[in-house]
Design a protein around this motif. Sequence first.
Motif, short mmCIF file in Angstrom:
data_model
loop_
_atom_site.label_atom_id
_atom_site.label_comp_id
_atom_site.label_asym_id
_atom_site.label_seq_id
_atom_site.Cartn_x
_atom_site.Cartn_y
_atom_site.Cartn_z
N HIS A 109 0.87 -1.06 -0.09
CA HIS A 109 0.01 0.02 0.10
C HIS A 109 0.94 1.17 0.06
O HIS A 109 2.04 1.14 0.38
CB HIS A 109 -0.94 -0.08 1.23
CG HIS A 109 -1.73 -1.22 1.36
ND1 HIS A 109 -1.35 -2.21 2.26
CD2 HIS A 109 -2.96 -1.57 0.89
CE1 HIS A 109 -2.00 -2.94 2.39
NE2 HIS A 109 -2.99 -2.69 1.71
N THR A 140 -8.90 -1.73 -2.89
CA THR A 140 -8.48 -0.61 -1.86
C THR A 140 -8.73 -1.04 -0.39
O THR A 140 -9.62 -1.98 -0.38
CB THR A 140 -9.58 0.83 -2.15
OG1 THR A 140 -10.92 0.27 -1.96
CG2 THR A 140 -9.40 1.31 -3.65
N THR A 141 -8.17 -0.43 0.45
CA THR A 141 -8.23 -0.61 1.81
C THR A 141 -8.34 0.96 2.75
O THR A 141 -7.46 1.80 2.19
CB THR A 141 -6.83 -1.21 2.36
OG1 THR A 141 -6.60 -2.47 1.59
CG2 THR A 141 -7.05 -1.38 3.84
N ASP A 158 -5.09 2.52 -2.26
CA ASP A 158 -5.09 1.28 -3.45
C ASP A 158 -4.00 0.07 -2.74
O ASP A 158 -3.20 0.49 -2.12
CB ASP A 158 -4.32 1.75 -4.56
CG ASP A 158 -5.36 2.34 -5.48
OD1 ASP A 158 -6.66 2.20 -5.06
OD2 ASP A 158 -4.92 3.10 -6.28
N GLN A 159 -4.35 -1.27 -2.88
CA GLN A 159 -3.21 -2.37 -2.62
C GLN A 159 -3.04 -2.66 -3.97
O GLN A 159 -3.81 -3.08 -4.94
CB GLN A 159 -4.28 -3.33 -1.64
CG GLN A 159 -5.43 -4.01 -2.32
CD GLN A 159 -5.96 -4.94 -1.37
OE1 GLN A 159 -5.31 -5.47 -0.68
NE2 GLN A 159 -7.31 -5.26 -1.48
#
Length: 293
Positions: free
Chosen positions: A67, A122-123, A151-152
């Motif tokens: 991330h 996403t996280t 975003d991951q």
Amino acid sequence: IAQGVAVEFGRALIDLDDDGTQVTAHFADGGSAQADLLIGCDGIASRTRRLVFPEAPAPVYTGVVGHGGFVRTANVAPTRGFMHMTYGRHSFFGHITAHDGTVWWFDSMARAAAPERHAPRTTDGEALLEAHRDEPEPIGTILRAVTQPVDQFPIFDMPSLPAWHRGRVCLLGDAAHATSPHAGQGASLAMEDALVLASCLRGAPDLQTGFAAYETRRRARVERLVREARRNGERKFPSNALARAVRDLLMPLFLRLGARSLRAVYDWRMEPEGEALPAGRSASLQPAHGRAG
């Protein structure tokens, strides 16, 4: 652009034709372009590679998800231009803070399986903060300042390809030898490739000779760094508390030894013919006939 090279955006490559004298690129918008050669520098998901080498192996997931982003906070001290990195219990975290409080940060976290292709990519900040709950400051302070989804990025690298060129098409950078980011060399290797390829083509009697010289001169270095980057990533995530304790105890020694071993990586130079020089020596590329370009 400054050299008169046309740059076009938004044109997706869908097919290639190589008739032995020219290569034609076909695009999704119905247009096409012809040239004497085509250099595929379109990244780890290279469409060029899939078209020219349909038998080539696919990128491999490395077991790590990353991330990263920017935040602004007055609660993290400026790092005076230095990147601060933390080997945590469950993650690897890096940040650099400017004097105005802008923080650029990233992390790497072990995950057995890559997120599904169509899963949310996403996280949110709360989930990241929970994942880093046992890590030292200022990690928590930075992540509490995250106000938007992050975003991951599942991290992949490329297995060794049997060849980097076929006909009038040649691969460069991540399209040929994508590396994980744990050695900090992805963009550097692509720029080195471009210099060596240009030099090899300039001095070759034909395309195949130039492409072969480029691959010969680059393959050993880049594949060694792809392997080293993957090993570096694996070392960031010991499997148990004892392994973490040993890592932390030996880290000062590893850093000193690593700094010396990296000289061959960061001191890479190139002679005009495209040969790498020994570490510590330098040379500048000279255009043909010795005139400044």
